[in-house]
Design an enzyme around this catalytic site. Structure first.
Site, PDB file in Angstrom:
ATOM      1  N   SER A 131       0.836  -1.197   0.000  1.00 39.19           N
ATOM      2  CA  SER A 131       0.000   0.000   0.000  1.00 39.19           C
ATOM      3  C   SER A 131       0.873   1.250   0.000  1.00 39.19           C
ATOM      4  CB  SER A 131      -0.850  -0.025   1.275  1.00 39.19           C
ATOM      5  OG  SER A 131      -1.465   1.215   1.501  1.00 39.19           O
ATOM      6  N   TYR A 155      -1.814  -1.182  10.759  1.00 41.17           N
ATOM      7  CA  TYR A 155      -2.097  -1.676   9.400  1.00 41.17           C
ATOM      8  C   TYR A 155      -0.899  -1.397   8.494  1.00 41.17           C
ATOM      9  CZ  TYR A 155      -3.659  -1.815   4.607  1.00 41.17           C
ATOM     10  OH  TYR A 155      -3.717  -2.075   3.260  1.00 41.17           O
ATOM     11  N   LYS A 159       2.007  -3.983   6.646  1.00 35.90           N
ATOM     12  CA  LYS A 159       2.381  -4.042   5.221  1.00 35.90           C
ATOM     13  C   LYS A 159       3.900  -3.903   5.074  1.00 35.90           C
ATOM     14  CE  LYS A 159      -1.601  -4.705   3.404  1.00 35.90           C
ATOM     15  NZ  LYS A 159      -1.885  -5.979   2.748  1.00 35.90           N
TER      16      LYS A 159
HETATM   17  P1  NAD Z   1     -11.110  -6.995   0.910  1.00 32.32           P
HETATM   18  O1  NAD Z   1     -11.349  -6.982   2.368  1.00 32.32           O
HETATM   19  O2  NAD Z   1     -12.267  -6.733   0.009  1.00 32.32           O
HETATM   20  O3  NAD Z   1     -10.426  -8.354   0.455  1.00 32.32           O
HETATM   21  C1  NAD Z   1      -9.558  -9.064   1.294  1.00 32.32           C
HETATM   22  C2  NAD Z   1     -10.049 -10.500   1.328  1.00 32.32           C
HETATM   23  O4  NAD Z   1      -9.169 -11.271   2.140  1.00 32.32           O
HETATM   24  C3  NAD Z   1     -11.446 -10.633   1.931  1.00 32.32           C
HETATM   25  O5  NAD Z   1     -12.240 -11.404   1.053  1.00 32.32           O
HETATM   26  C4  NAD Z   1     -11.212 -11.362   3.259  1.00 32.32           C
HETATM   27  O6  NAD Z   1     -12.298 -12.192   3.592  1.00 32.32           O
HETATM   28  C5  NAD Z   1      -9.943 -12.127   2.966  1.00 32.32           C
HETATM   29  N1  NAD Z   1      -9.091 -12.437   4.115  1.00 32.32           N
HETATM   30  C6  NAD Z   1      -8.614 -11.581   5.056  1.00 32.32           C
HETATM   31  N2  NAD Z   1      -7.833 -12.243   5.919  1.00 32.32           N
HETATM   32  C7  NAD Z   1      -7.779 -13.526   5.508  1.00 32.32           C
HETATM   33  C8  NAD Z   1      -7.107 -14.690   5.970  1.00 32.32           C
HETATM   34  N3  NAD Z   1      -6.342 -14.663   7.063  1.00 32.32           N
HETATM   35  N4  NAD Z   1      -7.271 -15.854   5.300  1.00 32.32           N
HETATM   36  C9  NAD Z   1      -8.064 -15.899   4.203  1.00 32.32           C
HETATM   37  N5  NAD Z   1      -8.721 -14.836   3.720  1.00 32.32           N
HETATM   38  C10 NAD Z   1      -8.573 -13.660   4.359  1.00 32.32           C
HETATM   39  O7  NAD Z   1      -9.943  -5.937   0.625  1.00 32.32           O
HETATM   40  P2  NAD Z   1      -9.361  -5.405  -0.751  1.00 32.32           P
HETATM   41  O8  NAD Z   1      -9.687  -3.960  -0.848  1.00 32.32           O
HETATM   42  O9  NAD Z   1      -9.724  -6.312  -1.855  1.00 32.32           O
HETATM   43  O10 NAD Z   1      -7.809  -5.495  -0.417  1.00 32.32           O
HETATM   44  C11 NAD Z   1      -7.015  -6.571  -0.844  1.00 32.32           C
HETATM   45  C12 NAD Z   1      -5.590  -6.364  -0.341  1.00 32.32           C
HETATM   46  O11 NAD Z   1      -5.092  -5.133  -0.835  1.00 32.32           O
HETATM   47  C13 NAD Z   1      -5.476  -6.271   1.175  1.00 32.32           C
HETATM   48  O12 NAD Z   1      -4.304  -6.951   1.570  1.00 32.32           O
HETATM   49  C14 NAD Z   1      -5.350  -4.792   1.446  1.00 32.32           C
HETATM   50  O13 NAD Z   1      -4.620  -4.525   2.616  1.00 32.32           O
HETATM   51  C15 NAD Z   1      -4.587  -4.336   0.218  1.00 32.32           C
HETATM   52  N6  NAD Z   1      -4.812  -2.926  -0.107  1.00 32.32           N
HETATM   53  C16 NAD Z   1      -6.084  -2.474  -0.239  1.00 32.32           C
HETATM   54  C17 NAD Z   1      -6.305  -1.120  -0.521  1.00 32.32           C
HETATM   55  C18 NAD Z   1      -7.700  -0.574  -0.612  1.00 32.32           C
HETATM   56  O14 NAD Z   1      -7.873   0.627  -0.414  1.00 32.32           O
HETATM   57  N7  NAD Z   1      -8.709  -1.374  -0.942  1.00 32.32           N
HETATM   58  C19 NAD Z   1      -5.209  -0.263  -0.686  1.00 32.32           C
HETATM   59  C20 NAD Z   1      -3.925  -0.768  -0.547  1.00 32.32           C
HETATM   60  C21 NAD Z   1      -3.737  -2.119  -0.248  1.00 32.32           C
HETATM   61  C1  WQD Z   2      -9.339   9.663   1.017  1.00 34.23           C
HETATM   62  C2  WQD Z   2      -9.554  11.145   1.279  1.00 34.23           C
HETATM   63  C3  WQD Z   2      -9.833  11.666   3.615  1.00 34.23           C
HETATM   64  C4  WQD Z   2     -13.599   9.503   4.106  1.00 34.23           C
HETATM   65  C5  WQD Z   2      -6.722   4.649   3.014  1.00 34.23           C
HETATM   66  C6  WQD Z   2      -5.652   3.912   3.760  1.00 34.23           C
HETATM   67  C7  WQD Z   2      -4.596   3.447   2.807  1.00 34.23           C
HETATM   68  C8  WQD Z   2      -5.215   2.634   1.663  1.00 34.23           C
HETATM   69  C9  WQD Z   2      -6.328   3.364   1.004  1.00 34.23           C
HETATM   70  C10 WQD Z   2      -5.168   0.330   2.255  1.00 34.23           C
HETATM   71  C11 WQD Z   2      -8.796  11.674   2.486  1.00 34.23           C
HETATM   72  C12 WQD Z   2     -11.095  11.960   2.838  1.00 34.23           C
HETATM   73  C13 WQD Z   2     -12.447  10.057   3.583  1.00 34.23           C
HETATM   74  C14 WQD Z   2     -14.647  10.361   4.515  1.00 34.23           C
HETATM   75  C15 WQD Z   2     -13.331  12.254   3.822  1.00 34.23           C
HETATM   76  N1  WQD Z   2      -5.786   1.422   2.119  1.00 34.23           N
HETATM   77  N2  WQD Z   2     -12.323  11.406   3.440  1.00 34.23           N
HETATM   78  N3  WQD Z   2     -14.473  11.705   4.342  1.00 34.23           N
HETATM   79  O1  WQD Z   2      -6.945   7.649   3.857  1.00 34.23           O
HETATM   80  O2  WQD Z   2      -6.087   8.069   1.505  1.00 34.23           O
HETATM   81  O3  WQD Z   2      -6.140   5.785   2.387  1.00 34.23           O
HETATM   82  O4  WQD Z   2      -7.274   3.792   1.997  1.00 34.23           O
HETATM   83  O5  WQD Z   2      -4.008   0.117   2.118  1.00 34.23           O
HETATM   84  O6  WQD Z   2      -3.715   2.692   3.558  1.00 34.23           O
HETATM   85  O7  WQD Z   2      -5.088   4.779   4.724  1.00 34.23           O
HETATM   86  O8  WQD Z   2      -8.250   6.868   1.825  1.00 34.23           O
HETATM   87  O9  WQD Z   2     -10.604   6.884   1.152  1.00 34.23           O
HETATM   88  O10 WQD Z   2     -10.048   6.944   3.617  1.00 34.23           O
HETATM   89  O11 WQD Z   2      -9.569   8.942   2.225  1.00 34.23           O
HETATM   90  O12 WQD Z   2     -13.230  13.460   3.677  1.00 34.23           O
HETATM   91  O13 WQD Z   2     -15.698   9.922   4.999  1.00 34.23           O
HETATM   92  O14 WQD Z   2     -10.936  11.343   1.591  1.00 34.23           O
HETATM   93  O15 WQD Z   2      -9.620  12.629   4.599  1.00 34.23           O
HETATM   94  O16 WQD Z   2      -8.402  12.982   2.206  1.00 34.23           O
HETATM   95  P1  WQD Z   2      -6.808   7.206   2.476  1.00 34.23           P
HETATM   96  P2  WQD Z   2      -9.698   7.330   2.234  1.00 34.23           P
END
Ligand code: NAD
Ligand code: WQD
Length: 345
Positions: A131, A155, A159
């Protein structure tokens, strides 16, 4: 035409989730054969039925926890995997602050189990969902992969720990590991079919699902966290990337690992453009034709003013660039949300 990818089984952990489902579709389109393991802690199996409706392929699914070595071994014994895409993880920043042990257990300890089983079974190609959070509060934007890393919550720390562990694994002399660490910026949008999308449980933490739920009438109004940042309109700026572009980035990364010598590669997956909260709201209103009421609130603890990627390394080395712009991101988010006001429920 000969399908050179025939029988290329890929294990997709967390494949029932938001990014995993979209990636399964792109893997299938590229000739890979995904096999999903997921413990459904943040998803529902119906998401894979929807993937089948879109792709015409019923993906093998195993309901198990990635931290369960025995159950994983059983799956590895059934398929000759060419690699693993590891999406399984918990992802709520605020929750990680109150439940750090759960986050480290699930995101770090379970990944160790996965890597150990992979090594035992001789499967050493791994793509890890990292991330942009590992950049902490960057000194400048755009952010390139060589920027210093730091984290402010469990979190993000989970990562970065996994990144460090995988880098160490690749440093072992004569290691066969081929690892790709993908640092996602802000994934949004949904498949164009409107059949799969992001389905957060409870009140969404992230901006776009919150906006979508306000637009569909499920939530009353959006709280905009701060309008006094040093940005175009005072609200936070992020690099929103369409989830289909993100999914394609994984296929490109896997393609690269298929021909690469042992390595540990790191890429940003972002567009290189930043949009503010209010720009996102306005674009969404236009796409959906509805008003999204909002109220400016105090800044959210831990937020930074702006964050967007330098995406050049992924372009040059993976041949990948994000293609889908803001209009598609918001239109597709809205299609998913309006077709499925209660998500997969
Ligand atoms: P999500 O929660 O929709 O998908 C994650 C999936 O993993 C879920 O289906 C959950 O049930 C499963 N899971 C969690 N822990 C598990 C375990 N121990 N064993 C088996 N299954 C498990 O999330 P997503 O948005 O699809 O994110 C996928 C990956 O990408 C995550 O690792 C997340 O940290 C990373 N990521 C997401 C974002 C984002 O904003 N969505 C941003 C950066 C990184
Ligand atoms: C985006 C912008 C908020 C909600 C997070 C995690 C990051 C990654 C992606 C997993 C910011 C603003 C948000 C709301 C708002 N996830 N906001 N009102 O914080 O950039 O990133 O998700 O890896 O690790 O930290 O994403 O969508 O929460 O926020 O004003 O109700 O929207 O302040 O500027 P963020 P976000």
């Amino acid at each position: 035409m000969v399908n050179t990818n025939a029988q290329k089984f890929v294990l997709v952990t967390g494949g029932a989730g938001y990014i995993g489902t979209h990636t399964c579709i792109e893997l299938l389109a590229a000739g890979y054969q995904p096999v999903v393991v997921d413990n459904l802690c943040n998803s529902r199996e119906i998401s894979l039925d929807r993937v089948a409706a879109i792709s015409g392929v019923k993906i093998p699914f195993y309901s198990l926890d990635v931290g369960n070595a025995e159950a994983l071994r059983e799956v590895f014994s059934r398929y000759d995997f060419v690699g693993v895409l590891h999406f399984a993880g918990l992802k709520a920043v605020g929750e990680s602050v109150t439940q750090p042990l759960r986050y480290y257990q699930n995101n770090v300890a379970a990944t160790l189990v996965l890597a150990q089983v992979m090594q035992e079974c001789g499967v050493e190609r791994l793509i890890f969902s990292s991330s942009a959070t590992v950049y902490g509060d960057p000194a400048s934007v755009p952010i390139s992969e060589d920027f210093p890393t730091s984290t402010t919550n469990p979190y993000g720390a989970s990562k970065l720990m996994v990144e460090d562990i995988l880098r160490d694994v690749c440093k072992v002399p004569n290691s066969g590991w081929k690892v790709c660490l993908l640092r996602y910026f802000n994934p949004v949008g949904a498949h164009i079919s409107g059949l799969i999308g992001e389905d957060p449980s409870g009140t969404p933490n992230n901006l776009m699902p919150y906006v979508s739920q306000v637009a569909v009438g499920k939530l009353k109004q959006l709280g905009v966290f701060g309008d006094d940042y040093d940005t175009i309109d005072g609200t936070g700026v992020r690099d929103y990337i369409h989830v289909v572009d993100l999914a394609i980035g994984h296929v490109k990364a896997l393609d690269k690992l298929m021909t690469e010598q042992p390595c540990c590669l790191t890429y940003n997956l972002g567009t290189g453009s930043g949009y503010s909260v209010l720009q996102m709201v306005k674009a969404f209103e236009q796409a959906a034709g509805v008003c999204v009421p909002y109220k400016v609130m105090p800044r959210r603890a831990g937020d930074i003013a702006q964050c967007y990627a330098d995406p050049v390394m992924a372009r040059d080395e993976l041949g990948w660039t994000a293609e889908l712009g803001l209009e598609r991101m918001v239109a597709d988010s809205w299609r998913w949300q309006s077709n499925n006001p209660k998500g997969y429920e």
